[in-house]
Write a protein that holds these residues in place. Sequence first.
Motif, short mmCIF file in Angstrom:
data_model
loop_
_atom_site.label_atom_id
_atom_site.label_comp_id
_atom_site.label_asym_id
_atom_site.label_seq_id
_atom_site.Cartn_x
_atom_site.Cartn_y
_atom_site.Cartn_z
N PHE A 6 120.29 -35.36 -28.02
CA PHE A 6 121.46 -36.23 -28.14
C PHE A 6 122.69 -35.57 -27.51
O PHE A 6 123.39 -36.17 -26.70
N GLU A 10 124.84 -36.61 -24.16
CA GLU A 10 126.28 -36.81 -24.30
C GLU A 10 127.06 -35.89 -23.35
O GLU A 10 127.99 -36.30 -22.67
N LYS B 222 121.06 -42.53 -36.35
CA LYS B 222 121.68 -42.80 -35.05
C LYS B 222 122.41 -44.14 -35.08
O LYS B 222 123.53 -44.26 -34.57
N ASP B 318 113.08 -34.31 -32.00
CA ASP B 318 114.02 -34.05 -30.91
C ASP B 318 113.30 -33.19 -29.89
O ASP B 318 112.66 -32.20 -30.25
#
Lengths: 322, 322
Positions: A6, A10, B222, B318
């Motif tokens: 994530f 970003e 999320k 992840d």
Amino acid sequence: MPIGEFELIEKYFSRLGTRRADVVLGVGDDAAILAMPAGKQLVAATDTLVERIHFPAGSSPRSIGHRALAVNLSDLAAMGAQPAWALLALTLPAPDPDWLREFSAGFDALAQLNGVSLVGGDTTSGPLTITVALLGFCDSAYLARSGAAPGDHLFVSGTVGDAAAGLAILESRLSGGSPESRTLLQQRFLFPEARVDLGGRLIGIASAAIDVSDGLTADAEKLARASGCGARIDVSELPLSAALLDCAGPDLAREFAVAGGDDYELCFAVPEQRLSLLADRVPARRWPYRRIGVLNESGQFEYHAGATSYTPARKGFDHFLR
Amino acid sequence: MPIGEFELIEKYFSRLGTRRADVVLGVGDDAAILAMPAGKQLVAATDTLVERIHFPAGSSPRSIGHRALAVNLSDLAAMGAQPAWALLALTLPAPDPDWLREFSAGFDALAQLNGVSLVGGDTTSGPLTITVALLGFCDSAYLARSGAAPGDHLFVSGTVGDAAAGLAILESRLSGGSPESRTLLQQRFLFPEARVDLGGRLIGIASAAIDVSDGLTADAEKLARASGCGARIDVSELPLSAALLDCAGPDLAREFAVAGGDDYELCFAVPEQRLSLLADRVPARRWPYRRIGVLNESGQFEYHAGATSYTPARKGFDHFLR
């Protein structure tokens, strides 16, 4: 501290390329939402780069980011289309911040130059592989591979063979030439320029086009075959750069030009009656190109070098035939 | 006789999925040309599957072909969008005809079922990696992750944890349950169903949605974070299949449901005042879903199991944080 997926997206991928007003929802959701301009058709292409297949292991990440977009820009150029939006699927062994910064800078610079906005993607772990899907627009007219007819003249833009020679230099397989020439050829491999502007200008003039990614003869033959034609090509007319001649000498330079890939020039056909339109609207002194042959009804491919017959030692690159 | 790239594409990939009248030019040129329906917005997503990361080495090629499309269909489902066109970038070590036939059959069957036409792609040699870019349409309204507000109720469709348990069975990490239950869970991993129909029906009802690919809690968080919310989730309300309970028992089943990925269900938020609209227009007996919690202003994520507090051992997947 290890960086998560994530944060990685970003930090390195949320704002690449041009800000476009037609991006309703960009990077960060399950999909992008995009506003199509009225009266346009959508054009879509995808191309993959794999480490050790499309570029040497340890290549400059800035070059990899540039090339991942450039190869797709070249596909849209070959249709005469205008690029707009990109999706980036990046598979990489580990999230190295230096690598990611350079990769995204390379992608970003070329995206900016071409008015492309990165609107989505996917980041996964695995062997280094980059797939870009590029979306753009065309009017009702576009350039296909299949539109040419016997008698059409065959052209190629820029110079060919440079990128293959540049790769050979990078891999220490080619040793001649001045430092300047060697650098120039390497740059042609590392940072190819897609002929987007030229492709758009050929709409209404060229009868067919293809980008030169697998090697000139391989791609010229694909265009001819898709158009139901054969071709007669004069390899002594292939445009060679001074740098290529300096590094490889005339004979080897021709071999690179005939079969070397990765130039991302355009090969296109123009009917006899539109040759003057081509010269008027797309002057070769501004958008360099050269006539290299003619399409015919034979279904065969004949190569010659001026008055001498010529047989290509190899015709280009196929992933599954080596 | 070895098969070349051109023949490979022609034989296995030139006619996959539905024939759509809006495909002006499909597989076989430098890019596809597509006619956008008037008044629609374009929706675009891409997802990659890598061998050994997203599926075990030696997985059924029919499943790989199915999943490569399904994970992208799920992204469009989460936007409430209708899928239309796919691009397939396939990197594979060698062109095995049996493998290619099965892979393309798996892709084709799911494409047909969802009205998707394969319009282009790229085939290269390298480590087995599949990237699909999926394009589709939405009206002016769509579902984003960011539309929810404190007080909205949180739902999840179908049952969760099945695919992660199915993968555990495939990898011999889970040994319990009847043969029927074990087969069912493996099928949930190998042939996931994207909730395209449900996603479309939630337009105008749900305030936000996300697909459950990385694990329910990871994806619910999320959605909440993108909406500027925290959440309180009752893990005893997570919908568990009888097969999962049979194979894993109640405690382990809950762990799979909380953190297991690859279910491709939808997690969505519905404001209080639209709960009756949800029940009327999208009855849960026809499109199964269940309320699992509520969004709040805290910015924190609180889990409980009925009256007992609960701390997830792990929240999901992840790629770069293991």
